[in-house]
Design a protein around this motif. Structure first.
Motif, mmCIF file in Angstrom:
data_model
loop_
_atom_site.group_PDB
_atom_site.id
_atom_site.type_symbol
_atom_site.label_atom_id
_atom_site.label_comp_id
_atom_site.label_asym_id
_atom_site.label_seq_id
_atom_site.Cartn_x
_atom_site.Cartn_y
_atom_site.Cartn_z
ATOM 1 N N THR A 73 -5.563 4.667 -0.938
ATOM 2 C CA THR A 73 -4.401 3.920 -0.437
ATOM 3 C C THR A 73 -3.971 4.416 0.942
ATOM 4 O OG1 THR A 73 -2.948 5.370 -1.713
ATOM 5 C CG2 THR A 73 -3.507 3.258 -2.694
ATOM 6 N N GLY A 110 -1.382 -2.021 -6.405
ATOM 7 C CA GLY A 110 -2.706 -2.134 -5.812
ATOM 8 C C GLY A 110 -3.284 -3.524 -6.010
ATOM 9 N N PHE A 168 -9.838 -2.516 -3.827
ATOM 10 C CA PHE A 168 -8.553 -2.330 -4.500
ATOM 11 C C PHE A 168 -8.490 -3.056 -5.842
ATOM 12 C CE2 PHE A 168 -6.884 -0.305 -0.770
ATOM 13 C CZ PHE A 168 -6.044 0.618 -1.333
ATOM 14 N N LEU A 171 0.827 -1.207 0.000
ATOM 15 C CA LEU A 171 0.000 0.000 0.000
ATOM 16 C C LEU A 171 0.859 1.253 0.000
ATOM 17 C CD1 LEU A 171 -2.754 -1.108 2.509
ATOM 18 C CD2 LEU A 171 -3.089 -0.567 0.101
#
Length: 152
Positions: free
Chosen positions: A52, A117, A94, A33
């Motif tokens: 994020t 991601g 995500f 992340l």
């Protein structure tokens, strides 16, 4: 003054958590992340940056909760279930966010952030699966402990 300090309860630190499977997965989530955040920040895409950073902070708070054994003190929540729900929703979010970033990128940073991601979504899926497997919903505790010892 030393008498006052001896009355303050010491905070327990669980260093074994970081070395466990769950701890390694949480650290891997935070690393992926963070890399995705840096890539999105370089590419100047605020909608991806916010997501994020938010998930990084949630994961960091959960790690601190487990390291300092606050989950044992704050018993009004069922922390493993909250962790599973966070991991599942974050993984789905995500996957969608990263696929959007990868398919509509104009800057290389957005592409790399989208790839990280997707990696983070994969780690979140593994984390949610392992956590969900360990939650005892309708099984007796002894049966769950036997299952955990056979899988470890």
């Amino acid at each position: 003054m030393s008498e006052d300090q001896s009355k303050i309860p010491a905070m327990e630190v669980d260093t074994a958590f970081i070395k466990s499977k769950r701890g390694i997965l949480k650290v891997a989530e935070m690393v992926t992340l963070l890399v995705a955040f840096v890539c999105f920040a370089v590419a100047s895409t605020p909608k991806y940056i916010a997501a994020t950073v938010l998930e990084f902070l949630i994961t960091a708070l959960l790690v601190l909760l487990y390291i300092f054994k606050l989950n044992k003190r704050l018993t009004f929540f069922f922390w493993p279930l909250i962790d599973v729900l966070n991991s599942v929703f974050a993984a789905v979010y995500f996957i969608i966010l990263s696929l959007l970033a990868v398919s509509t990128y104009t800057v290389t940073g957005t592409l790399v952030g989208g790839i990280f991601g997707l990696i983070s979504a994969g780690v979140l899926c593994v984390d949610s699966y392992l956590l969900f497997r360990n939650i005892t919903l309708n099984r007796p505790r002894s049966e769950t402990q036997n299952q955990e010892t056979t899988t470890n």
